[in-house]
Design a protein around this motif. Structure first.
Motif, short mmCIF file in Angstrom:
data_model
loop_
_atom_site.label_atom_id
_atom_site.label_comp_id
_atom_site.label_asym_id
_atom_site.label_seq_id
_atom_site.Cartn_x
_atom_site.Cartn_y
_atom_site.Cartn_z
N PRO A 8 1.06 -0.93 -0.18
CA PRO A 8 -0.46 0.71 -0.06
C PRO A 8 0.52 1.35 -0.16
O PRO A 8 0.33 2.51 -0.33
N ARG A 9 1.97 0.52 0.07
CA ARG A 9 3.01 2.20 0.52
C ARG A 9 3.10 2.34 -1.02
O ARG A 9 3.92 3.76 -1.06
N GLN A 10 3.75 1.61 -2.06
CA GLN A 10 3.64 1.83 -3.28
C GLN A 10 2.82 2.82 -4.19
O GLN A 10 2.05 2.19 -5.28
N ARG A 11 2.28 3.80 -4.47
CA ARG A 11 0.86 4.40 -4.45
C ARG A 11 1.37 5.85 -4.57
O ARG A 11 1.84 6.66 -3.42
N LEU A 12 0.27 6.74 -5.16
CA LEU A 12 0.29 7.78 -5.52
C LEU A 12 -1.30 7.66 -4.56
O LEU A 12 -2.44 7.61 -4.58
N ALA A 13 -0.92 8.69 -3.65
CA ALA A 13 -2.58 9.42 -3.02
C ALA A 13 -3.06 10.86 -2.90
O ALA A 13 -3.75 11.45 -3.02
N ALA A 14 -1.58 11.75 -3.97
CA ALA A 14 -2.46 12.82 -4.22
C ALA A 14 -1.59 13.71 -5.21
O ALA A 14 -0.17 12.98 -5.92
N VAL A 15 -2.40 13.25 -6.54
CA VAL A 15 -1.23 14.53 -7.37
C VAL A 15 -2.78 15.93 -7.99
O VAL A 15 -3.70 15.92 -8.14
N THR A 16 -1.35 16.73 -8.01
CA THR A 16 -1.74 17.74 -8.77
C THR A 16 -0.70 18.66 -9.31
O THR A 16 0.08 18.09 -9.95
N LEU A 17 -1.32 19.11 -10.21
CA LEU A 17 -0.74 20.66 -11.25
C LEU A 17 -0.45 21.99 -10.60
O LEU A 17 -0.99 22.84 -9.74
N ASP A 18 0.75 21.89 -11.20
CA ASP A 18 1.51 23.08 -10.97
C ASP A 18 0.57 24.47 -11.65
O ASP A 18 1.60 24.39 -13.22
N LEU A 41 -5.93 8.22 -9.17
CA LEU A 41 -5.76 8.07 -7.68
C LEU A 41 -6.38 6.70 -7.21
O LEU A 41 -6.67 7.05 -6.10
N GLU A 42 -7.58 6.41 -8.20
CA GLU A 42 -8.63 5.26 -8.06
C GLU A 42 -7.57 3.83 -7.65
O GLU A 42 -8.65 3.20 -6.82
N SER A 43 -6.40 3.93 -8.91
CA SER A 43 -5.56 2.76 -9.45
C SER A 43 -4.90 2.86 -9.45
O SER A 43 -4.73 3.89 -10.74
N ASN A 44 -3.49 2.80 -8.41
CA ASN A 44 -1.99 2.41 -8.99
C ASN A 44 -1.36 2.32 -8.66
O ASN A 44 -0.75 2.04 -7.42
N THR A 45 -0.24 2.21 -9.01
CA THR A 45 1.34 1.34 -9.29
C THR A 45 2.11 2.15 -9.22
O THR A 45 2.42 3.03 -10.01
N PHE A 46 2.67 2.72 -8.01
CA PHE A 46 3.55 3.83 -8.09
C PHE A 46 4.58 3.83 -6.91
O PHE A 46 4.93 3.92 -5.51
N ARG A 47 6.11 3.80 -7.54
CA ARG A 47 7.02 3.78 -6.76
C ARG A 47 8.99 4.05 -6.86
O ARG A 47 9.02 4.07 -8.00
N VAL A 48 9.36 5.19 -5.81
CA VAL A 48 10.70 5.49 -6.37
C VAL A 48 11.06 4.30 -6.43
O VAL A 48 11.79 4.49 -5.16
N ALA A 49 12.56 4.56 -7.15
CA ALA A 49 13.67 3.83 -6.64
C ALA A 49 14.54 3.86 -5.45
O ALA A 49 14.23 5.40 -5.42
N LYS A 140 14.50 5.55 -12.30
CA LYS A 140 13.12 6.58 -11.20
C LYS A 140 12.53 6.33 -10.62
O LYS A 140 12.05 6.33 -9.62
N VAL A 141 11.43 6.29 -11.05
CA VAL A 141 10.19 6.04 -10.80
C VAL A 141 9.32 4.30 -11.24
O VAL A 141 10.30 4.13 -13.39
N GLU A 142 9.17 3.83 -10.30
CA GLU A 142 8.41 2.08 -11.48
C GLU A 142 6.42 2.25 -11.39
O GLU A 142 6.63 2.57 -10.38
N ILE A 143 6.04 2.32 -12.31
CA ILE A 143 4.59 1.99 -13.04
C ILE A 143 4.42 1.23 -13.03
O ILE A 143 5.43 0.54 -14.07
N ASP A 144 3.19 0.82 -12.75
CA ASP A 144 2.59 -0.62 -14.10
C ASP A 144 2.02 0.09 -15.52
O ASP A 144 2.24 1.26 -15.78
#
Length: 162
Positions: A8-18, A41-49, A140-144
């Motif tokens: 559950p840690r390998q995910r994005l909890a928030a996405v914002t635009l600058d 945000l509904e479903s993702n896999t995101f891990r910083v190397a 850098k970042v691992e995503i499915d």
């Protein structure tokens, strides 16, 4: 054999635009961007190397014509910033825009089989763009695959002319 539950840690909890660098879009663009963020945000896999500190927050912005991935922990602690050149994406974004235009025109007048053929092409270009995104983030970042598709949808929505 049951598959292992994702961390559950390998995910994005928030996405914002600058907004300072990207700017606000027209109402249609803002709607497309909001849907894309919701889908991520509904479903993702995101891990910083080399980092186990997720879940993460992601702020997308533009820095010198590069897409800035400012990644933080969910509580706002900076983890890393990665600048992604958009040059390799120009062709696939152009192709995707053309095929989406064709698709939206076709749904008004074309036969179901013609619409299906165009949609298959659209999905193929979307998959190509998603794979390119995964390759460009490698190390850098691992995503499915599904997360890459959703992130490309957002990147495309940032370029969408409406």
């Amino acid at each position: 054999m049951a598959s292992e539950a994702p961390d559950p840690r390998q995910r994005l909890a928030a996405v914002t635009l600058d907004e300072d660098s990207i700017g606000r879009g027209n109402p249609d663009q803002e709607h497309e961007r909001a849907i894309a963020i919701y889908d991520i945000l509904e479903s993702n896999t995101f891990r910083v190397a080399n980092n186990d500190g997720g879940p993460y927050g992601l702020s997308l912005g533009l820095v010198e014509n590069k897409l800035s991935f400012a990644i933080s922990t969910a509580d706002g602690q900076p983890v890393m910033t990665h600048l992604l050149s958009l040059t390799p994406f120009r062709g696939v974004i152009r192709d995707y825009e053309m095929i989406c235009d064709s698709y939206f025109k076709a749904i008004r007048t074309a036969s179901p089989s013609q619409i299906e053929a165009i949609d298959m092409g659209r999905r193929g270009v979307h998959n190509e763009a998603s794979e390119l995104l995964r390759q460009r983030l490698e190390g850098k970042v691992e995503i499915d695959h599904d997360t890459a598709r959703r992130l490309f949808t957002l990147i495309f929505a940032l370029h969408w002319k409406g």
